[in-house]
Design a protein around this motif. Structure first.
Motif, PDB file in Angstrom:
ATOM      1  N   UNK A 191       0.839  -1.193   0.000  1.00  0.00           N
ATOM      2  CA  UNK A 191       0.000   0.000   0.000  1.00  0.00           C
ATOM      3  C   UNK A 191       0.877   1.247   0.000  1.00  0.00           C
ATOM      4  N   UNK A 192       0.600   2.138  -0.948  1.00  0.00           N
ATOM      5  CA  UNK A 192       1.317   3.407  -1.054  1.00  0.00           C
ATOM      6  C   UNK A 192       0.341   4.568  -0.926  1.00  0.00           C
ATOM      7  N   UNK A 193       0.866   5.702  -0.504  1.00  0.00           N
ATOM      8  CA  UNK A 193       0.119   6.947  -0.539  1.00  0.00           C
ATOM      9  C   UNK A 193       0.619   7.806  -1.680  1.00  0.00           C
ATOM     10  N   UNK A 223       4.798   2.631   0.703  1.00  0.00           N
ATOM     11  CA  UNK A 223       5.378   3.352  -0.428  1.00  0.00           C
ATOM     12  C   UNK A 223       4.720   4.689  -0.654  1.00  0.00           C
ATOM     13  N   UNK A 224       5.238   5.379  -1.681  1.00  0.00           N
ATOM     14  CA  UNK A 224       4.738   6.705  -2.020  1.00  0.00           C
ATOM     15  C   UNK A 224       4.831   6.874  -3.530  1.00  0.00           C
ATOM     16  N   UNK A 225       3.838   7.518  -4.109  1.00  0.00           N
ATOM     17  CA  UNK A 225       3.895   7.883  -5.512  1.00  0.00           C
ATOM     18  C   UNK A 225       4.795   9.107  -5.661  1.00  0.00           C
ATOM     19  N   UNK A 226       5.331   9.297  -6.858  1.00  0.00           N
ATOM     20  CA  UNK A 226       6.348  10.323  -7.067  1.00  0.00           C
ATOM     21  C   UNK A 226       5.833  11.735  -6.894  1.00  0.00           C
ATOM     22  N   UNK A 252       9.386   3.770  -3.684  1.00  0.00           N
ATOM     23  CA  UNK A 252       8.697   4.537  -4.716  1.00  0.00           C
ATOM     24  C   UNK A 252       7.782   3.591  -5.489  1.00  0.00           C
ATOM     25  N   UNK A 253       6.482   3.900  -5.501  1.00  0.00           N
ATOM     26  CA  UNK A 253       5.506   3.002  -6.115  1.00  0.00           C
ATOM     27  C   UNK A 253       5.340   3.265  -7.609  1.00  0.00           C
TER      28      UNK A 253
END
Length: 302
Positions: free
Chosen positions: A5-7, A43-46, A69-70
């Motif tokens: 799971x990413x934000x 994770x995290x989107x760019x 990084x997702x």
């Protein structure tokens, strides 16, 4: 592996179309990373290229907060040869940042998230472009240019994904079907943009599942969405009009969809997106509360 799971910075009001308004209270990359670590995201989107940093700064930020990084958004005018050639440097710039992040990735590699730029008429008409579609020659150009972009991504040792998106030439379910038939690039399945394009989330997930390699999860107030689009509103109106809400406050059949996702053996990134178009005077603490709420709701499955 299983679901990760990413934000995303867009949940905090930071994306490519964030207005340049000195009255807005916007977070830094460090504040977004801190919040996602606190809430238990993997994770995290760019976000906008450079928002989370570049080179060592980016790697240190990801490692320091236990994040990977997702993915990250790169839109290109695939159906216009001249404009596409002129825009390719923006893809290379984004891929430089993805390459910077690879050293910080012990697990999943990020997926550069390609999308179409649409045109003026599509951008003005979310929900299908008022019948303005690509013809056969347009689709041929689209597929050829997408293949060029995908080769560039794969040349960096990464696998692309493609985001069907409102106000572009790949928005409606029929356009997604055409895209999948003409290309070998798999799909970012976005629940919010599917609803804008007139699709059914559960049916589309089942139909496209073999070609889905990335998941963006949004909850949507569908009556609000329909009213805005029916009154001729554009995407800025959709984003700023209270359409995207915390999980459980909209009309996304989330429990059934997530049951289906888990049952399918989904092995990839799930990016939580509650798109926020910031306006002066809005509560700066709200995105941080919603970030925690959204992650907590997902704990039933992930």
């Amino acid at each position: 592996m299983a679901i990760s799971v990413a934000g995303a910075p867009v949940n905090f009001g930071v994306f490519e179309l964030t207005p340049d308004d000195p009255g807005l209270v916007l977070p830094t990359g460090e504040q977004v990373a801190t919040a996602l670590e606190r809430d238990g995201y993997a994770g995290v989107d760019l976000g906008p290229v450079g928002f989370l940093g570049r080179g060592r700064e980016l790697r240190d930020r990801l490692r320091g907060h236990g994040l990977e990084l997702a993915g990250g958004w790169v839109d290109l005018p695939f159906s216009d040869d001249e404009a596409f050639a002129a825009a390719l440097p923006s893809l290379d710039e984004a891929l430089d940042v993805f390459s910077d992040a690879l050293e910080a990735h012990p697990g999943r590699a990020p997926l550069p998230t390609l999308a179409d730029s649409g045109d003026a008429q599509r951008k003005a008409n979310p929900g299908g472009g008022a019948g303005h579609r690509l013809d056969e020659e347009g689709w041929d150009r689209f597929a050829r240019n997408l293949a060029t972009a995908a080769a560039r991504v794969r040349g960096r040792g990464l696998e692309p994904t493609f985001h069907h998106h409102a106000c572009t030439f790949v928005e409606t379910p029929e356009e997604v079907d055409e895209f999948l038939a003409r290309t070998d690039v798999d799909l970012t399945f976005d629940t919010g943009h599917l609803l804008i394009g007139g699709g059914d989330v559960l049916t589309a997930w089942e139909r496209w599942r073999p070609r889905i390699n990335h998941l963006h999860l949004k909850d949507v107030r569908v009556p609000v969405l329909r009213e805005i689009v029916g009154n001729g509103g554009g995407m800025i109106d959709v984003w700023s009009g209270g359409t995207f809400v915390p999980f459980g406050e909209g009309d996304l059949p989330m429990a059934q969809l997530m049951d289906d996702v888990v049952a399918s053996g989904w092995d990839g990134w799930l990016v939580v997106e509650q798109d926020l178009y910031p306006v002066a005077g809005s509560d700066p603490a709200a995105p941080y509360r919603d970030s925690g709420t959204n992650r907590e709701v997902l704990r039933r499955w992930v």
